[in-house]
Motif scaffolding. Structure first.
Motif, PDB file in Angstrom:
ATOM      1  N   LEU A 167       0.812  -1.202   0.000  1.00  0.00           N
ATOM      2  CA  LEU A 167       0.000   0.000   0.000  1.00  0.00           C
ATOM      3  C   LEU A 167       0.853   1.263   0.000  1.00  0.00           C
ATOM      4  N   GLU A 168       1.958   1.229   0.676  1.00  0.00           N
ATOM      5  CA  GLU A 168       2.839   2.394   0.705  1.00  0.00           C
ATOM      6  C   GLU A 168       3.503   2.625  -0.649  1.00  0.00           C
ATOM      7  N   ARG A 169       3.839   1.530  -1.356  1.00  0.00           N
ATOM      8  CA  ARG A 169       4.454   1.651  -2.681  1.00  0.00           C
ATOM      9  C   ARG A 169       3.430   2.025  -3.745  1.00  0.00           C
ATOM     10  N   GLY A 170       2.201   1.553  -3.568  1.00  0.00           N
ATOM     11  CA  GLY A 170       1.159   1.798  -4.560  1.00  0.00           C
ATOM     12  C   GLY A 170       0.474   0.512  -4.957  1.00  0.00           C
ATOM     13  N   PRO A 192      -1.644   7.510  -0.245  1.00  0.00           N
ATOM     14  CA  PRO A 192      -1.948   8.280  -1.458  1.00  0.00           C
ATOM     15  C   PRO A 192      -1.394   7.666  -2.734  1.00  0.00           C
ATOM     16  N   GLU A 193      -0.423   6.768  -2.642  1.00  0.00           N
ATOM     17  CA  GLU A 193       0.127   6.132  -3.836  1.00  0.00           C
ATOM     18  C   GLU A 193      -0.733   4.976  -4.325  1.00  0.00           C
ATOM     19  N   ALA A 219      -8.633  11.936  -4.244  1.00  0.00           N
ATOM     20  CA  ALA A 219      -8.691  11.652  -5.676  1.00  0.00           C
ATOM     21  C   ALA A 219      -8.349  10.209  -6.013  1.00  0.00           C
ATOM     22  N   ASN A 220      -7.841   9.453  -5.052  1.00  0.00           N
ATOM     23  CA  ASN A 220      -7.404   8.081  -5.347  1.00  0.00           C
ATOM     24  C   ASN A 220      -8.421   7.035  -4.894  1.00  0.00           C
ATOM     25  N   ALA A 221      -9.678   7.443  -4.766  1.00  0.00           N
ATOM     26  CA  ALA A 221     -10.745   6.496  -4.426  1.00  0.00           C
ATOM     27  C   ALA A 221     -11.946   6.765  -5.327  1.00  0.00           C
ATOM     28  N   ARG A 222     -12.522   5.699  -5.853  1.00  0.00           N
ATOM     29  CA  ARG A 222     -13.758   5.842  -6.623  1.00  0.00           C
ATOM     30  C   ARG A 222     -14.768   4.826  -6.115  1.00  0.00           C
TER      31      ARG A 222
END
Length: 348
Positions: A167-170, A192-193, A219-222
């Protein structure tokens, strides 16, 4: 008749009656800002009425009720009322360890649904989640959100092997049965990644989740209106079910769908009510709350779609059978627990 046992039972019954009769006053205290105003400092009934713009006579009676129940402190000499630190945390702080007023909106819905509950008992019918009053959705978010804020980032996610690094890396995360998106947004803001997908079949809740995301600038959740076996996205590093799998019409199908949507090294996190595998294991205060919610909310939601009606007290053994034997996962372990929840980690 044993008179001592009679008085013992009646003592318990009167305490329960007082709690039940006070439930609506808990909601009033929250709706009208009485708890938050009292959290500012000790006050007489007149002072609290002035702070809140309410009628003193009603405030006086509310304070007496709350003091008699041990929810506020009363200073006899000064005729003043106050919240101690622990009471403030649970009654007036939305980020506290437990949002008690939030739970009472769930109780409010139980009484609003009483006629349907009576019919369900007679006929075996169910009641869809969306058929409940909006106070249920509001109360559910508030009560469970406190637990997520207290535990999700500090305990539950770190208990899943390798998940925090991803999760930290993306990574890619699905929150199935996300409701108003409290858990989704909490994770999205912390990582956020990563990319987050919230799914729920209740369109009104998804509407609220989208608005919450816009308001918070996330912005990183839909969010998408779909059920637990209908979402088409794949290649997830984590799929989470927060306090919802036992409600579903097809929990085994939801587990199978998650299994196919996960990466080979992904994890599925199940946050479920803390419950034993036998009835006798659940004959305690937490079990009492869960059985009440189960009979009036969880079981009807599942039966409305001809589901297995696992109920809130499904227990780890039953969940293991559902997730591993029927859902296609290879292993399941208890990763963490709280006084209200067990956190299970399933791996492909």
């Amino acid at each position: 008749m044993n008179e001592a046992k009679l008085h013992e039972f009646l003592g318990k019954a009167v305490a329960d009656l007082g709690a039940a009769a006070s439930a609506s006053l808990m909601v009033i205290g929250d709706r009208l800002g009485l708890y938050k105003a009292l959290a500012e400092g000790a006050a007489t009934s007149a002072e609290l009425a002035q702070r809140t713009g309410l009628h003193e006579r009603y405030v006086r009676e509310w304070l007496g009720n709350q003091a008699a129940g041990g929810y506020v402190q009363y200073d006899v000499a000064g005729d003043r009322y106050a919240l101690n630190e622990e009471q403030r945390a649970c009654l007036a702080d939305p980020h506290g360890p437990v949002d008690l007023p939030g739970a009472y909106y769930i109780v409010e819905d139980m009484f609003r649904s009483l006629d349907r509950t009576e019919t369900n008992f007679k006929t075996g019918q169910g009641m869809e989640w969306g058929e409940h009053h909006a106070c249920l959705f509001h109360g559910t978010e508030r009560f469970f959100r406190a637990g997520y804020h207290a535990n999700l980032l500090t305990s539950w996610l770190p208990s899943l092997e390798g998940t925090m690094d991803k999760l930290e890396r993306g990574g890619r995360v699905a929150d199935v049965g996300c409701g108003h998106g409290a858990s989704t947004l909490l994770m999205a803001q912390a990582f956020p990644e990563s990319e987050f997908f919230g799914y729920d079949y209740h369109a009104e809740s998804i509407g609220v989740a989208r608005e919450r995301a816009r308001s918070a600038g996330v912005a990183n959740a839909r969010f998408e209106v779909t059920d637990a076996t209908g979402y088409q996205d794949r290649n997830f590093d984590l799929i989470a079910f927060f306090d919802c799998l036992h409600d579903m019409a097809d929990p085994a199908g939801a587990a199978r769908h998650a299994r196919h949507a996960l990466n080979a090294d992904g994890a599925c996190m199940l946050v479920e009510p803390l419950a034993g595998d036998r009835v006798v294991d659940n004959l305690n205060p937490v079990g009492r709350v869960y059985y009440a919610a189960s009979a009036q909310i969880c079981v009807p939601v599942s039966l409305a779609r001809h589901g297995p009606a696992l109920g809130a007290q499904a227990g780890e053994a039953r969940l293991r059978k559902l997730v591993v034997e029927e859902g296609g996962f290879s292993r399941l372990r208890r990763a963490a627990e709280t006084p209200f929840n067990i956190i299970l980690e399933a791996r492909p």
